[in-house]
Design a protein around this motif. Sequence first.
Motif, mmCIF file in Angstrom:
data_model
loop_
_atom_site.group_PDB
_atom_site.id
_atom_site.type_symbol
_atom_site.label_atom_id
_atom_site.label_comp_id
_atom_site.label_asym_id
_atom_site.label_seq_id
_atom_site.Cartn_x
_atom_site.Cartn_y
_atom_site.Cartn_z
ATOM 1 N N GLU A 1 30.458 27.869 -62.340
ATOM 2 C CA GLU A 1 31.180 26.699 -62.194
ATOM 3 C C GLU A 1 32.775 26.638 -61.974
ATOM 4 O O GLU A 1 33.422 25.772 -61.807
ATOM 5 C CB GLU A 1 30.914 25.656 -63.514
ATOM 6 C CG GLU A 1 29.693 25.624 -63.910
ATOM 7 C CD GLU A 1 28.869 24.788 -62.897
ATOM 8 O OE1 GLU A 1 29.468 23.859 -62.393
ATOM 9 O OE2 GLU A 1 27.823 25.081 -62.724
ATOM 10 N N ASP A 2 33.242 28.045 -61.894
ATOM 11 C CA ASP A 2 34.624 27.981 -61.509
ATOM 12 C C ASP A 2 34.900 27.467 -60.118
ATOM 13 O O ASP A 2 34.548 27.952 -59.112
ATOM 14 C CB ASP A 2 35.039 29.579 -61.574
ATOM 15 C CG ASP A 2 36.418 29.787 -61.309
ATOM 16 O OD1 ASP A 2 37.025 29.375 -60.721
ATOM 17 O OD2 ASP A 2 37.020 30.617 -62.564
ATOM 18 N N ASP B 1 30.676 33.237 -63.696
ATOM 19 C CA ASP B 1 30.727 31.660 -64.080
ATOM 20 C C ASP B 1 30.590 30.828 -62.587
ATOM 21 O O ASP B 1 31.287 30.547 -61.731
ATOM 22 C CB ASP B 1 32.420 31.779 -64.327
ATOM 23 C CG ASP B 1 32.888 30.461 -64.913
ATOM 24 O OD1 ASP B 1 31.955 29.437 -64.763
ATOM 25 O OD2 ASP B 1 33.978 30.134 -65.131
#
Length: 229
Positions: free
Chosen positions: A198-199, A196
């Motif tokens: 964009e975390d 992920d």
Amino acid sequence: MPLLTAAAVSLALLQTTATGERIAAGEQARLEVCLTKIETDPEDAYEDGLAWLYQGNRPGARQCTAMALIALGHQAEGAERLKNLANSTDGGTLEQRAAYLSQAGNAWIEAEDPDSALQAFNGALKIAPDAPELLLDRASAHMFLEDYDEAIEDLDAVLKRVPDHGEAYQMRGAAWLAKGDPDKAMLDVTAAMEADPEDINTLVLRGQVREALRLQSDAGGPIERLEID
């Protein structure tokens, strides 16, 4: 038992079962309405739950009021009610009881009571020992208590079951960093970024790990255990 008598008993049982199923379906629908309302108007949802309780103290009503209390900022009280529901004689299936305990544990994390949270997660895992999300929940309690080895053990178990679980990599990276091992932390940060990109928590952790690696390089050796936010 005479055949006609047996047939009458069977019909009565079927009717009772059908009635019970209709009641259960109605209560489930009412609970879903309550949980949806909690997202926008928890106070009104709580009042609906109180009215429902007055009508019969049903498990759904108790869950509704407990979740509304949590949303209203009374996390510890809501968590205690959920724990009591999980342990009650009418608490439902094992899966439902595990869910109540998981909800209670997360509420206790919000209330900054990791010891109570850990007890709740342990109870849920006795019911569902291989559930990755419960293991992740328990790891969060261990992290709160700074029991990093126990947290890593739970996160290892999560990743064994769900190899691309980005949050588990991120949490394990934070645990390694707290233990003073930024090299292992960066490996987990990299895996979390792949899962992920964009975390925001992973991005923040990456900055912390990079700084720890810089300090380690400047010192010419391993860094001491770090305190992390």
